[in-house]
Design an enzyme around this catalytic site. Structure first.
Site, PDB file in Angstrom:
ATOM      1  N   GLU A  37     -18.824  58.059  -2.049  1.00  0.00           N
ATOM      2  CA  GLU A  37     -19.035  56.624  -2.194  1.00  0.00           C
ATOM      3  C   GLU A  37     -18.113  56.101  -3.280  1.00  0.00           C
ATOM      4  O   GLU A  37     -17.997  56.707  -4.357  1.00  0.00           O
ATOM      5  CB  GLU A  37     -20.486  56.300  -2.557  1.00  0.00           C
ATOM      6  CG  GLU A  37     -20.715  54.799  -2.718  1.00  0.00           C
ATOM      7  CD  GLU A  37     -22.125  54.423  -3.140  1.00  0.00           C
ATOM      8  OE1 GLU A  37     -22.420  53.211  -3.218  1.00  0.00           O
ATOM      9  OE2 GLU A  37     -22.936  55.335  -3.408  1.00  0.00           O
ATOM     10  N   GLU A 128     -21.163  49.799   3.335  1.00  0.00           N
ATOM     11  CA  GLU A 128     -22.548  49.801   2.865  1.00  0.00           C
ATOM     12  C   GLU A 128     -22.994  48.362   2.588  1.00  0.00           C
ATOM     13  O   GLU A 128     -22.276  47.599   1.945  1.00  0.00           O
ATOM     14  CB  GLU A 128     -22.695  50.628   1.588  1.00  0.00           C
ATOM     15  CG  GLU A 128     -22.492  52.119   1.789  1.00  0.00           C
ATOM     16  CD  GLU A 128     -22.923  52.915   0.560  1.00  0.00           C
ATOM     17  OE1 GLU A 128     -23.778  52.420  -0.203  1.00  0.00           O
ATOM     18  OE2 GLU A 128     -22.379  54.019   0.360  1.00  0.00           O
ATOM     19  N   GLU A 213     -29.794  59.493  -1.920  1.00  0.00           N
ATOM     20  CA  GLU A 213     -28.989  59.381  -3.135  1.00  0.00           C
ATOM     21  C   GLU A 213     -29.907  59.451  -4.355  1.00  0.00           C
ATOM     22  O   GLU A 213     -31.096  59.149  -4.283  1.00  0.00           O
ATOM     23  CB  GLU A 213     -28.182  58.091  -3.131  1.00  0.00           C
ATOM     24  CG  GLU A 213     -28.964  56.811  -2.990  1.00  0.00           C
ATOM     25  CD  GLU A 213     -28.069  55.577  -2.973  1.00  0.00           C
ATOM     26  OE1 GLU A 213     -26.922  55.684  -3.430  1.00  0.00           O
ATOM     27  OE2 GLU A 213     -28.529  54.533  -2.507  1.00  0.00           O
TER      28      GLU A 213
END
Length: 843
Positions: A37, A128, A213
């Site tokens: 990410e 995202e 996460e």
């Protein structure tokens, strides 16, 4: 601080005080890095490290967040170029879009411009979107998500469960992945575990991937592995870090990096629901080795009951070439799971018990095959006196015979025990009702025609019990030829009545023989128990009729023959003829002429020859000609002769040979001289040689033709990113799209670096524009090749050959330009360059 951020934001972007950090994402089932990410970090020379919680809300409130998000995307693209140029593996990276971004009318256009500037495949960038983005203006956000999906981006929901309407959003919008924030379950207790279990199960059932996460401990990782959460992100595997630091981190930790060629393969494995009450194992087979990726406790318990103490021991047994389990599982995977694809069940003996293995192929790519397996221990609870004979026989014979099945004459059912071929009835189903129908189906598809009468007599169910009773051992046998691996092989068939079954249960066993035909026939002719001795003569071919010979010629001969009626319309053709032209059925041919099929550049010679045959009774032997087959020009020698009925010509019979194919057979001639191996279309040389024939037709008969160009710019970056196997699949998909459009009407060629060409005769130029547009639509509709998502954007060119540019010198210049183009290994072909290749436009 708010004023400071706004006053220095432009300066921070210009001086790169705002950096992009990457936090690794790990594939739970393999432990390999599978993505990252991208996160913004502001290292200010005056204020030091600013927290994202300080500057991101300020930028969102003032409407400047889009500049930051697009800045992050551009840094991702720049880093992609640097990493790929160094030859290192690249991984998909996700970046965030805010609600303000999604409300901008030009957001997709700006994203696409950045991606195109750096030639980054869309498959490598995931978007995202936080759950809070759906608080308002939902009707404007939905179309943006849909467009992102259409373009080939994955869209993820970030911070799932932290808002108030997660389930409603999942119901109304399409997401590829949800990110579960472990931090909102601060107490990792039983209740928290049950919530996460439920989320993972729900996501798998609706086809959405899961990523947890904020994973910080081994305990959390083991739990997420056990329940089948697909990906993990958190400090346990790595903090956010600059790209170069991440590369070094991977080297220092010797962490495996997932190959992009296998990315979708592991996505399919991860999508399996591991939360099951059944004993479940996920096994991968690669390079003749088995690797156990996952096993739940119940599977381990079954193995222990079978005498296997651990998963490690079971993996060692599966990989021991001297152990029967290695051979058995290899056959089960290769001949049942891979070829059929449906769930398969098989039972095998193990000492004083049996094991029932249920398997299903999950995914296959790049030499890797993964399947899920369930294992059941089957105890035999019968008196020894009733079972010893059968049990001993099964254990001794199971691994000797290639095919085994149990016939229950009372229930009229066939129970598959073992099958060597996925295509046969017992290879496709565990239990089949209707014994005679099963036997007849096998005969029609697999038994050699000359042996079918012997087969029918042996497998006549109405007399099976009587014949078994007449034999004192309750066993009868027969030899006949059946098709296996594309060839007819002799097979020894045994039918044995089971003990205590009153001849109503019959065990069938088949062993394929290594004898050659003559030796086996001599042996059969001497056997006293041979059931069909009268058929030996027929098997040797002495009783074959003309009809049988003709039927076998059409079905099995490599001869490409055809027959036509008085009006030159096809009436039939051999299987070899149909395969040669890529026709699935003779129905595509019947009632049509050569002209209707569009497979000749010059129709005149073929037409004139056939008229002579039909009107004068003349036989044409060895007539040279050319025909278009799957977009390539082939040279043939055709033979045609009249067919008489009661003294009158009623049609013609013909056959032909392919000269290139003949050279390949006789002189080890390699087709690579004219053919591109990936697409099986013409290469540059093949294109050049074929163009000569079109030019000759134009010069001598005035038949006009055009040259179309199709340049797909995404091919080269796609190949570099996903590898040659993916690149070849990409090219093959485009070549198939072109073949679907042009069929046998044109010459197709692949030159280099995503450049395809088509040569086609025409009458009306407008028709060519229309068919080219259709081809462009077919190509650009390709969004997946094999296991890979992809994008295809076509730059088309179209030129018409006329008197001005069809001269000999112009042809030489044209070929020179093509040869120059062949030398280019990289770089984009400009439209003007493409136009020069195909000559000046006209008409």
């Amino acid at each position: 601080m708010e004023n400071y951020i706004l006053e220095h934001f432009d300066e921070a972007l210009k001086n790169k005080w705002i950096e992009v950090y990457y936090q690794p994402v790990v594939r739970t089932i393999t432990g390999a890095f599978c993505g990252a990410e991208a996160l913004a970090r502001w290292n200010d020379p005056e204020k030091g490290l600013l927290s994202p919680a300080e500057f991101i809300p300020v930028l969102e409130e003032t409407g400047r967040i889009t500049e930051l998000d697009l800045y992050v995307l551009e840094q991702i693209c720049q880093d992609y170029q640097m990493v790929s140029q160094r030859g290192n593996r690249v991984l998909p990276v996700s970046f965030n879009l805010s609600r303000k971004d999604l409300l901008r009318d030009d957001i997709i256009e700006r994203i696409e411009a950045i991606m195109a500037r750096y030639n980054v495949p869309r498959e490598l960038v995931n978007v995202e979107i936080t759950e809070s983005a759906f608080v308002e203006d939902v009707e404007r956000i939905g179309p943006v998500l849909k467009k992102l999906h259409e373009l080939g981006y994955q869209v993820w929901m970030d911070d799932f469960g932290s808002g108030y309407s997660s389930l409603g959003i999942l119901k109304d919008y399409s997401f590829d992945e949800i990110k579960i924030d472990m931090s909102f379950l601060s107490k990792f207790d039983k209740k928290a575990r049950n919530i996460i279990r439920s989320v993972v199960t729900m996501a798998k059932r609706i086809g959405v991937q899961t990523l947890a996460e904020g994973v910080e401990t081994k305990e959390q990782y083991v739990f997420l592995y056990t329940i089948g959460c697909e990906k993990i992100q958190g400090y346990y595997f790595g903090r956010p870090m600059p790209g170069d630091v991440l590369e070094q981190h991977v080297k220092d930790t010797q962490q495996t990096v997932e190959s992009l060629a296998l990315h979708n393969y592991y996505n399919k494995i991860s999508a399996v629901d591991y939360q099951t009450d059944a004993p479940l194992m996920i096994i991968e087979k690669c390079k003749k080795k088995f690797h156990i990726l996952y096993s739940n406790k119940k599977y381990t318990d079954v193995l222990r009951r079978d005498g296997i103490d651990s998963i490690k021991q079971w993996e060692a047994i599966l990989n021991d070439p001297n152990d029967s389990m290695n051979h058995f599982h290899t056959m089960f995977v290769e001949h049942k799971l891979q070829q059929i694809g449906d769930e398969q069940v098989i039972t095998y003996p193990r000492g004083d018990h049996y094991m029932e293995l249920k398997g299903k192929a999950i995914a296959s790519s790049e030499g890797h095959t993964a399947y899920q397996a369930e294992l059941r221990y089957v105890a035999i609870h019968v008196r020894p006196s009733e079972n010893d004979q059968l049990d001993e026989y099964l254990r001794d014979t199971y691994y000797m015979y290639s095919d085994m099945a149990l016939l229950d004459l009372d229930k009229d059912e066939v129970v598959s025990i073992k099958s060597s071929m996925a295509e046969q009835p017992i290879g496709r189903h565990k239990v089949i009702y209707g014994i005679q129908n099963v036997m007849d189906t096998y005969r029609n598809h697999f038994v050699y025609p000359a042996d079918q009468e012997a087969y029918d007599a042996f497998y006549q169910m109405s007399t099976m019990e009587q014949r078994l009773r007449q034999n004192k051992n309750g066993i009868i046998s027969c030899y006949f030829r059946s098709k296996k691996n594309g060839e007819y092989q002799w097979a020894y068939n045994i039918a044995m009545a089971l003990p205590q079954s009153d001849f109503r249960k019959v065990l069938l066993m088949v062993m394929h023989s290594g004898f050659n035909s003559e030796k086996l026939l001599d042996m059969l002719s001497r056997r006293k128990d041979w059931m069909h001795r009268g058929k030996i003569k027929a098997l040797k071919g002495k009783d074959s009729t003309a009809d049988v010979l003709w039927a076998n010629l059409c079905m099995n001969s490599p001869l490409m023959c055809f027959w036509k009626d008085k009006n030159r319309r096809f009436v039939g053709a051999s299987q070899s003829f149909l395969r040669y032209y890529g026709l699935s059925s003779v129905d595509e041919l019947i009632g049509k002429t050569d002209e209707d099929m569009h497979w000749h550049i010059a129709n005149g010679p073929f037409h004139d020859d056939e008229v002579e045959v039909l009107t004068q009774g003349k036989s044409i032997i060895g007539a040279r000609g050319t025909c278009i087959v799957r977009g390539k020009l082939h040279h043939i020698l055709a033979n045609k002769m009249p067919v008489y009925e009661e003294g009158k010509i009623v049609g013609l019979l013909g056959f032909f040979v392919d000269l290139e194919q003949q050279l390949a057979d006789e002189k080890n001639y390699t087709k690579g001289r004219l053919e591109d191996p990936a697409t099986e279309l013409n290469n540059l040389r093949g294109l050049a040689e074929n163009m000569i024939h079109y030019l000759e037709e134009f010069w001598h008969h005035g038949r006009k033709f055009c040259v179309m160009g199709f340049y797909i710019k995404e091919y080269e970056p796609f190949r570099r990113t996903f590898g040659d196997t993916a690149g070849n699949a990409y090219l093959k998909a485009i070549s198939q799209a072109l073949q679907d459009v042009f069929d046998h009407m044109a010459i197709l060629a692949y030159v280099i670096d995503g450049q395809f060409y088509v040569i086609m005769q025409y009458e009306n130029p407008a028709d060519m524009q229309q068919i080219q547009q259709e081809a462009v639509r077919h190509i650009e509709s390709i969004h997946r090749v094999g296991e890979w998502r992809c994008t295809c954007t076509v730059k088309p060119t179209l030129s018409y050959v006329n008197e001005e540019n069809a001269g000999v010198f112009r042809y030489e210049q044209l070929m020179y330009q093509f040869m120059q183009e062949l030398g280019k290994a990289d770089g984009e072909v400009e439209p003007e360059a493409d136009k020069r290749l195909t000559g000046p436009e006209s008409e």
